[in-house]
Design a protein around this motif. Structure first.
Motif, mmCIF file in Angstrom:
data_model
loop_
_atom_site.group_PDB
_atom_site.id
_atom_site.type_symbol
_atom_site.label_atom_id
_atom_site.label_comp_id
_atom_site.label_asym_id
_atom_site.label_seq_id
_atom_site.Cartn_x
_atom_site.Cartn_y
_atom_site.Cartn_z
ATOM 1 N N LEU A 44 5.271 9.860 -8.430
ATOM 2 C CA LEU A 44 6.595 9.524 -9.230
ATOM 3 C C LEU A 44 6.400 9.502 -10.850
ATOM 4 C CD1 LEU A 44 8.460 6.832 -7.174
ATOM 5 C CD2 LEU A 44 8.830 9.285 -7.013
ATOM 6 N N LYS A 45 7.270 10.195 -11.540
ATOM 7 C CA LYS A 45 7.234 10.359 -12.843
ATOM 8 C C LYS A 45 7.477 9.047 -13.772
ATOM 9 C CE LYS A 45 7.927 15.326 -13.211
ATOM 10 N NZ LYS A 45 9.051 16.381 -13.776
ATOM 11 N N SER A 46 8.559 8.386 -13.063
ATOM 12 C CA SER A 46 8.896 7.116 -13.548
ATOM 13 C C SER A 46 8.824 6.010 -12.486
ATOM 14 C CB SER A 46 10.540 7.266 -14.362
ATOM 15 O OG SER A 46 10.526 8.175 -15.244
ATOM 16 N N PRO A 47 7.903 5.367 -12.592
ATOM 17 C CA PRO A 47 7.560 4.554 -11.315
ATOM 18 C C PRO A 47 7.754 3.112 -11.529
ATOM 19 C CG PRO A 47 5.242 5.146 -12.311
ATOM 20 C CD PRO A 47 6.617 5.772 -13.001
ATOM 21 N N ASN A 48 8.858 2.780 -12.455
ATOM 22 C CA ASN A 48 9.394 1.404 -12.669
ATOM 23 C C ASN A 48 9.566 0.610 -11.700
ATOM 24 O OD1 ASN A 48 8.527 1.877 -15.524
ATOM 25 N ND2 ASN A 48 10.555 2.651 -16.161
ATOM 26 N N ALA A 49 10.360 1.021 -10.651
ATOM 27 C CA ALA A 49 10.827 0.353 -9.556
ATOM 28 C C ALA A 49 9.670 -0.029 -8.825
ATOM 29 C CB ALA A 49 11.653 1.201 -8.592
ATOM 30 N N VAL A 50 8.575 1.007 -8.709
ATOM 31 C CA VAL A 50 7.269 0.677 -7.950
ATOM 32 C C VAL A 50 6.505 -0.523 -8.349
ATOM 33 C CG1 VAL A 50 5.102 1.612 -7.211
ATOM 34 C CG2 VAL A 50 7.165 3.338 -7.041
ATOM 35 N N ARG A 51 6.519 -0.500 -9.911
ATOM 36 C CA ARG A 51 5.821 -1.511 -10.354
ATOM 37 C C ARG A 51 6.492 -2.870 -10.213
ATOM 38 N NH1 ARG A 51 5.622 2.381 -15.000
ATOM 39 N NH2 ARG A 51 3.502 3.203 -14.979
ATOM 40 N N PHE A 52 7.674 -2.785 -10.234
ATOM 41 C CA PHE A 52 8.332 -4.306 -9.824
ATOM 42 C C PHE A 52 8.337 -4.562 -8.540
ATOM 43 C CE2 PHE A 52 12.368 -6.733 -9.281
ATOM 44 C CZ PHE A 52 12.021 -7.641 -10.193
ATOM 45 N N LEU B 25 5.643 -3.937 -6.479
ATOM 46 C CA LEU B 25 4.157 -4.495 -6.404
ATOM 47 C C LEU B 25 4.092 -5.958 -7.135
ATOM 48 C CD1 LEU B 25 2.262 -1.209 -7.516
ATOM 49 C CD2 LEU B 25 2.724 -2.169 -4.980
ATOM 50 N N LEU B 26 5.040 -6.143 -8.133
ATOM 51 C CA LEU B 26 4.655 -7.479 -8.756
ATOM 52 C C LEU B 26 5.434 -8.326 -7.878
ATOM 53 C CD1 LEU B 26 5.589 -6.524 -12.569
ATOM 54 C CD2 LEU B 26 3.549 -7.790 -11.798
ATOM 55 N N THR B 27 6.533 -8.200 -7.541
ATOM 56 C CA THR B 27 7.386 -9.321 -6.529
ATOM 57 C C THR B 27 6.692 -9.294 -5.329
ATOM 58 O OG1 THR B 27 8.923 -7.481 -5.996
ATOM 59 C CG2 THR B 27 9.719 -9.140 -7.896
ATOM 60 N N GLY B 28 5.997 -8.159 -4.656
ATOM 61 C CA GLY B 28 5.224 -8.365 -3.650
ATOM 62 C C GLY B 28 3.978 -9.053 -3.480
ATOM 63 N N ALA B 29 3.617 -8.977 -4.817
ATOM 64 C CA ALA B 29 2.299 -9.789 -4.909
ATOM 65 C C ALA B 29 2.621 -11.367 -4.830
ATOM 66 C CB ALA B 29 1.641 -9.380 -6.209
ATOM 67 N N LEU C 109 5.563 -17.906 -9.923
ATOM 68 C CA LEU C 109 5.201 -16.731 -10.451
ATOM 69 C C LEU C 109 6.256 -15.706 -10.131
ATOM 70 C CD1 LEU C 109 1.743 -15.716 -8.622
ATOM 71 C CD2 LEU C 109 2.273 -16.153 -10.961
ATOM 72 N N LEU C 110 7.206 -15.914 -9.032
ATOM 73 C CA LEU C 110 8.384 -15.106 -9.080
ATOM 74 C C LEU C 110 9.487 -15.384 -10.237
ATOM 75 C CD1 LEU C 110 9.093 -12.886 -7.105
ATOM 76 C CD2 LEU C 110 10.324 -14.468 -5.726
ATOM 77 N N ALA D 111 0.717 -1.306 -0.207
ATOM 78 C CA ALA D 111 -0.058 -0.062 0.232
ATOM 79 C C ALA D 111 0.887 1.240 0.101
ATOM 80 C CB ALA D 111 -0.999 0.064 1.144
ATOM 81 N N GLY D 112 1.788 1.170 0.694
ATOM 82 C CA GLY D 112 2.938 2.488 0.608
ATOM 83 C C GLY D 112 3.626 2.532 -0.281
ATOM 84 N N ALA D 113 3.925 1.666 -1.115
ATOM 85 C CA ALA D 113 4.749 1.669 -2.289
ATOM 86 C C ALA D 113 3.782 2.106 -3.461
ATOM 87 C CB ALA D 113 5.295 0.365 -2.683
ATOM 88 N N ALA D 114 2.463 1.513 -3.469
ATOM 89 C CA ALA D 114 1.497 1.855 -4.501
ATOM 90 C C ALA D 114 1.273 3.560 -4.450
ATOM 91 C CB ALA D 114 0.282 1.190 -4.275
ATOM 92 N N MET D 115 1.341 4.084 -3.294
ATOM 93 C CA MET D 115 1.140 5.573 -2.918
ATOM 94 C C MET D 115 1.829 6.407 -4.259
ATOM 95 S SD MET D 115 1.532 7.717 0.389
ATOM 96 C CE MET D 115 3.353 7.638 0.416
ATOM 97 N N GLU D 116 3.261 5.561 -4.104
ATOM 98 C CA GLU D 116 4.421 6.386 -5.019
ATOM 99 C C GLU D 116 3.803 6.650 -6.560
ATOM 100 O OE1 GLU D 116 8.591 5.852 -2.975
ATOM 101 O OE2 GLU D 116 7.638 4.017 -4.004
ATOM 102 N N LEU D 117 2.797 5.733 -6.887
ATOM 103 C CA LEU D 117 2.354 6.029 -8.330
ATOM 104 C C LEU D 117 1.511 7.019 -8.679
ATOM 105 C CD1 LEU D 117 1.037 2.386 -8.697
ATOM 106 C CD2 LEU D 117 2.911 3.224 -9.705
ATOM 107 N N LEU D 118 1.282 7.773 -7.386
ATOM 108 C CA LEU D 118 0.512 9.018 -7.605
ATOM 109 C C LEU D 118 1.362 10.264 -7.841
ATOM 110 C CD1 LEU D 118 -1.873 8.663 -4.316
ATOM 111 C CD2 LEU D 118 -2.542 8.280 -6.761
#
Length: 284
Positions: A111-119, A121-125, A153-154, A102-109
Motif C-alpha cells: 500500500l502506498k498510504s498505509p496510515n489505516a494499517v498503522r492505526f 496495528l497500534l490499536t491491535g497492539a 494505552l488505547l 500479521a495479515g494487516a502488516a502484510m499490507e505495508l508491503l
C-alpha cells in the motif's frame, strides 16, 4: 478521574474489563468488513502475473520474494478475514488477533498510504496487551486490573492521533484557510462522473451544489468547517475522559467522523470505525 488514578497507581487501579472486550468486538467487526471489501475491486487479483502490483513488487523486492508474496497473498486474505470474524465472536481471541495483525502488516508491503494499517496495528497492539479479552459475546463488568494498562494505552494512542492530526492541520495554511476542502469538493464535483469507482465517495448532492463552486463564500464556509474540525480534535480526548461531557463528546466525534467518511468511505472506514470504537476505552 480513572485515567490519572491508573497512572499514579502504576496501573493497579481497577477498571471495567468489559470496555476492552467491547472494543474487541468493534475491532473484529470493522476489520472483517474492511478485509472483505479489500478482496473486491481487484484486490483478489492484485499479484496476478503481468499486473502493475506484481511489477512494482518485483522492482522493490526482486522476483523471488515477489513470487513468495504472490503465493501467500490470497491465503492471507482469507485467513485474516476469518480471524477478524472469530475475534468479533470471541473465539480464540488472542490467536485471532495475532493473525489479524500479521495479515494487516502484510499490507505495508504494497500500500502506498498505509496510515489505516498503522492505526490498525497500534490499536491491535493495545488489545494484545490486555489481560482479559473475554470469550464469546459475553461481556464481563467486574472491576479488575487485567485491562488497565491496555485501556490506558488505547486512550493515549487515540489522544495522540487526534492531537497530532490537529497539529498537522494547524500547520497547513491551505487547510486552515478552508481552501483545501473547498478545492477538494470543487474538483470532485467536476470529475465525479468520470471516476471509475464512484461508490468510493458519498458527498451529498446538497454539498456539491451549494458548497462546491469555489466562490469566496464557499471558501469562508469551509474555513469555518476546518476550524471546527481542528477545535473538535483538540477538545475530544479530555472531553471523552470527563463523565459529564463524554456523551456530548461521543456525539461530536461520531458526527465529525461521519463527515470525514463521506469524502472517502472505503478508505476511511477503518480509521473512523476504529477511532469511534476507542471511545469505549475512555469510560471508567
Amino acid at each position: 478521574m480513572w485515567f490519572f488514578d491508573a497512572l499514579t497507581s502504576g496501573f493497579q487501579h481497577p477498571t471495567d474489563p468489559g470496555r476492552l472486550q467491547q472494543f474487541r468486538i468493534v475491532f473484529g467487526t470493522v476489520l472483517a468488513l474492511r478485509f472483505a471489501l479489500s478482496i473486491g475491486q481487484g484486490g483478489w487479483d492484485r499479484f496476478t502475473p503481468g499486473s502493475l502490483s506484481s511489477h512494482l513488487a518485483k522492482q522493490r523486492f526482486g522476483p523471488t520474494r515477489t513470487q513468495l508474496l504472490a503465493r501467500a497473498y490470497r491465503p492471507a486474505l482469507l485467513i485474516r478475514t476469518a480471524a477478524a470474524v472469530t475475534l468479533a465472536a470471541g473465539l480464540a481471541p488472542r490467536l485471532s488477533l495475532v493473525l489479524i495483525l500479521a495479515g494487516a502488516a502484510m499490507e505495508l508491503l504494497y500500500l502506498k498510504s498505509p496510515n489505516a494499517v498503522r492505526f490498525t496495528l497500534l490499536t491491535g497492539a493495545c488489545l494484545l496487551a490486555a489481560g482479559n479479552l473475554g470469550h464469546g459475546l459475553h461481556i464481563e463488568h467486574s472491576p479488575s486490573t487485567a485491562n488497565t494498562w491496555a485501556q490506558c494505552l488505547l486512550v493515549l494512542v487515540t489522544t495522540d492521533i487526534y492531537w497530532n492530526s490537529a497539529w498537522q492541520k494547524l500547520r497547513s495554511p491551505q487547510f486552515r484557510t478552508g481552501l483545501y476542502l473547498a478545492q477538494w469538493i470543487h474538483v470532485y464535483t467536476q470529475v465525479r462522473e468520470q471516476l471509475p469507482y464512484r461508490r468510493q465517495y458519498a458527498v451529498p448532492g446538497f454539498v456539491r451544489r451549494h458548497m462546491g463552486n469555489l466562490t469566496d463564500q464557499d471558501v469562508r464556509l469551509w474555513r469555518l468547517i476546518s476550524a471546527t474540525a481542528i477545535a473538535t480534535e483538540i477538545a475530544l480526548p479530555p472531553a471523552l475522559l470527563i463523565p459529564q461531557t463524554m456523551p456530548y463528546a461521543v456525539a461530536a466525534g461520531i458526527a465529525m467522523h461521519a463527515a470525514f467518511t463521506c469524502l472517502k468511505p472505503r478508505q476511511l472506514i477503518t480509521f473512523s470505525g476504529l477511532t469511534v470504537g476507542t471511545y469505549l476505552a475512555f469510560a471508567a
